[in-house]
Design a protein around this motif. Sequence first.
Motif, PDB file in Angstrom:
ATOM      1  N   PRO A  44       0.834  -1.203   0.000  1.00 39.84           N
ATOM      2  CA  PRO A  44       0.000   0.000   0.000  1.00 39.84           C
ATOM      3  C   PRO A  44       0.865   1.248   0.000  1.00 39.84           C
ATOM      4  N   ALA A  45       0.408   2.242  -0.706  1.00 34.40           N
ATOM      5  CA  ALA A  45       1.164   3.493  -0.778  1.00 34.40           C
ATOM      6  C   ALA A  45       1.168   4.182   0.576  1.00 34.40           C
ATOM      7  N   GLU A  46       2.340   4.678   0.991  1.00 29.91           N
ATOM      8  CA  GLU A  46       2.418   5.433   2.229  1.00 29.91           C
ATOM      9  C   GLU A  46       1.777   6.798   2.032  1.00 29.91           C
ATOM     10  N   PRO A  47       1.290   7.404   3.108  1.00 32.77           N
ATOM     11  CA  PRO A  47       0.759   8.760   2.978  1.00 32.77           C
ATOM     12  C   PRO A  47       1.828   9.687   2.416  1.00 32.77           C
ATOM     13  N   VAL A  48       1.444  10.513   1.477  1.00 27.40           N
ATOM     14  CA  VAL A  48       2.384  11.420   0.833  1.00 27.40           C
ATOM     15  C   VAL A  48       2.534  12.681   1.655  1.00 27.40           C
TER      16      VAL A  48
ATOM     17  N   ALA B 223      -0.181   7.951  -8.189  1.00 31.33           N
ATOM     18  CA  ALA B 223      -0.654   8.890  -7.173  1.00 31.33           C
ATOM     19  C   ALA B 223       0.488   9.578  -6.443  1.00 31.33           C
ATOM     20  N   ARG B 224       1.705   9.026  -6.542  1.00 35.49           N
ATOM     21  CA  ARG B 224       2.830   9.555  -5.765  1.00 35.49           C
ATOM     22  C   ARG B 224       3.768  10.449  -6.564  1.00 35.49           C
ATOM     23  N   VAL B 225       3.543  10.595  -7.853  1.00 39.65           N
ATOM     24  CA  VAL B 225       4.464  11.422  -8.644  1.00 39.65           C
ATOM     25  C   VAL B 225       4.281  12.898  -8.272  1.00 39.65           C
ATOM     26  N   PRO B 226       5.352  13.698  -8.365  1.00 41.75           N
ATOM     27  CA  PRO B 226       5.247  15.104  -7.979  1.00 41.75           C
ATOM     28  C   PRO B 226       4.290  15.926  -8.839  1.00 41.75           C
ATOM     29  N   ARG B 227       4.197  15.596 -10.137  1.00 38.92           N
ATOM     30  CA  ARG B 227       3.280  16.297 -11.038  1.00 38.92           C
ATOM     31  C   ARG B 227       2.537  15.246 -11.849  1.00 38.92           C
ATOM     32  N   PHE B 228       1.252  15.468 -12.071  1.00 40.45           N
ATOM     33  CA  PHE B 228       0.464  14.413 -12.699  1.00 40.45           C
ATOM     34  C   PHE B 228       0.913  14.112 -14.122  1.00 40.45           C
ATOM     35  N   ASN B 229       1.513  15.082 -14.818  1.00 41.57           N
ATOM     36  CA  ASN B 229       1.883  14.873 -16.220  1.00 41.57           C
ATOM     37  C   ASN B 229       3.223  14.180 -16.378  1.00 41.57           C
ATOM     38  N   PHE B 230       3.903  13.830 -15.285  1.00 37.61           N
ATOM     39  CA  PHE B 230       5.194  13.162 -15.398  1.00 37.61           C
ATOM     40  C   PHE B 230       5.062  11.667 -15.666  1.00 37.61           C
ATOM     41  N   VAL B 231       3.845  11.156 -15.735  1.00 40.06           N
ATOM     42  CA  VAL B 231       3.683   9.714 -15.800  1.00 40.06           C
ATOM     43  C   VAL B 231       3.620   9.188 -17.227  1.00 40.06           C
ATOM     44  N   GLY B 232       3.556  10.061 -18.240  1.00 39.98           N
ATOM     45  CA  GLY B 232       3.342   9.590 -19.595  1.00 39.98           C
ATOM     46  C   GLY B 232       1.990   8.908 -19.666  1.00 39.98           C
ATOM     47  N   ASN B 233       1.929   7.748 -20.274  1.00 40.66           N
ATOM     48  CA  ASN B 233       0.694   6.982 -20.328  1.00 40.66           C
ATOM     49  C   ASN B 233       0.588   5.959 -19.206  1.00 40.66           C
TER      50      ASN B 233
END
Length: 651
Positions: free
Chosen positions: A15-19, A353-363
């Motif tokens: 599970p993802a840790e709280p950011v 969900a953990r990337v600093p900016r939503f557009n850094f994920v590509g597809n």
Amino acid sequence: MIAEVKLREPVSSQPAEPVRHDGTDCPPAAWGIVGELRFDDAPANARGCLDMDRFGGGRRWRSPGERAAAVCWGGRSGDLHFIDDRGLVVLADATLYEPARLAAQLGLDPDEGDSARLLAAAYLRWGAEMCAHLDGDYAFVVCDLRAATAFAAVDPMGVRPLFYRHEPGKSFAFSSRDDLLATWTGLDPRIPESRLLEPLLNLEELRHFRSDVPGLATLQAAHACRADGNDLRMWRYWTAGERRPDIAEHDIGGWIEGLRAQLLEAVRKRMADGARIGVMFSGGLDSASVLALATRIAPAGEITAYSLLDRSRPDCPETRAIDRTIAATGARLVSLDIADMQAHVAPSLRLLARVPRFNFVGNGFLPCLCTTATEAGVGAMMNGYDADSLFDEADLLQRRLRQGQYRRTLHEARRLDRGLGIADVEPQVRRLRMTQWLPAWMETRLRAIWRHAHEGNRLRGFLLDRAAAQRLHLRERLREYRALTKRTQDGRGPALPASLMQIPTVIDGVARSELRCRFGAMQMRSPFLDRDLIDFAAWIPLELRMRNGRTKWILRKAMNPYLPHEVTWRGDKLHLGSHYARVLLRPVLNGVLRDFAGSGPAIAPYVDRKGFEAQAQRWLDGDIEAVWALSSWLALEHWLQHNHDRVAWGQ
């Protein structure tokens, strides 16, 4: 026989840790630098905002009198070196290629591999001219405590980022992460709401000229600066094409052999330090070239390719090209198969969900593959970015039209379109023919009319709510973007050198690709971003870049001995990322449609609901173009659900 390993187990299934949103949610294996040089009597990092215990394994340093303070963390490339008798401290986020050659020039032990130590010696030898002697990916700062000055530089393509804040009379602070620097200097690290939607309009480049965090700036690629208590002076130390190859323009064989040698050397340098290497392999010519050369250099079976493919479609051109290249090169293949990815949806969404900016994920599949590679011990990932720009044919079509070669140009355009499978180049040629002899004032006026109409169409095409576009001043952002990305060549000047490698679009792509790898705790190493290769390619005649209905013709000729003919000369291209996104983001789409019937999704204030729902129906009906239209919106929705407090609402 293809040695293939499929990702059958969920990636990062914990599970993802709280950011945390104070700028210190640094992945444990990531690396970087942050520091400050004071020009007044206040101690460095007096605000004490950063939780230094978050940087396990990092090095912390304060100068006598606390005039300077610094932190570097992670073992990949962040390093610090202090020369007490000179009053110098060097902080480096750097991978230097050919360090033995540099050490020999500096009279040091050839086995010296400490990047910060080498950079300190280079600064003492050459001062501000040191970048002319460096080969690598780097961002570094040299603080001279006695002179109270700081010298900083970023590599020619901006592979390693450096953000800074200069307050005259007070301090010069810097970091490889803007959120950490904001926290260090007491600024708000959150993204202003007014900047949130820029990636939806493909305006990411603006971030590199005007930081998301007011008060911070980015040191641009191929730039250096010197800061003191009074001012900050910045300059460009390199421009693509500074060194002209000793090859006659008509010597086609010479250019092909020269390119092959340059690219092979660029790959070799990025493998020389012994780091375990992976190759992000799409099936296209560019990454196939890197993979083929890497397998020629490394021992058999040592190179692993990481690929997205789709074995549910026997006619998938990417899967076919991947299989043929793997068979030809003997590389090991780790694949993420769209036909068998349901197990990866939930863990992949947690990663996004953990990337600093939503557009850094590509597809979405790139973080998944990077994380898998890190877990397998890969320390550096090579890729094919950005051969498209490196071998761009510039204004070749316009030049041919001005030379009266309309029929030849039209024939070439039709061949290109047949390979692309769309009518794209031929309409451009017909438009160019209609406008090429217009008076300059009329052409300028027509362009202004077209731009105004295009801005409105673009805003509507991205499904933006009109009121939100006005409130967030997005039309003004489009104009700012156009000014930043305007091409300087008008088709009338000299043909060479010609390079797109330093335009904002390319630099931004470099930065986002690097951040994806850094988020996965590995270095990005891109042979096509090699300084010597870029200098060489800038002088390649335009006629060799597009020839016989093929773009990147010279690269295809150079790689012909190493790749299957069907891969080298393929003209088809299927972007599997959208097919991956269709599966990955389907749960998010269902949630948005459900929320529209209730209180509304997180993107409700910004999106044209009617247009969104129409595209959603097309998505559900199987139209892949609708996936392209909605993927960024759904990535934003998913990111906001988990990162609401990363945004400075109302700003």
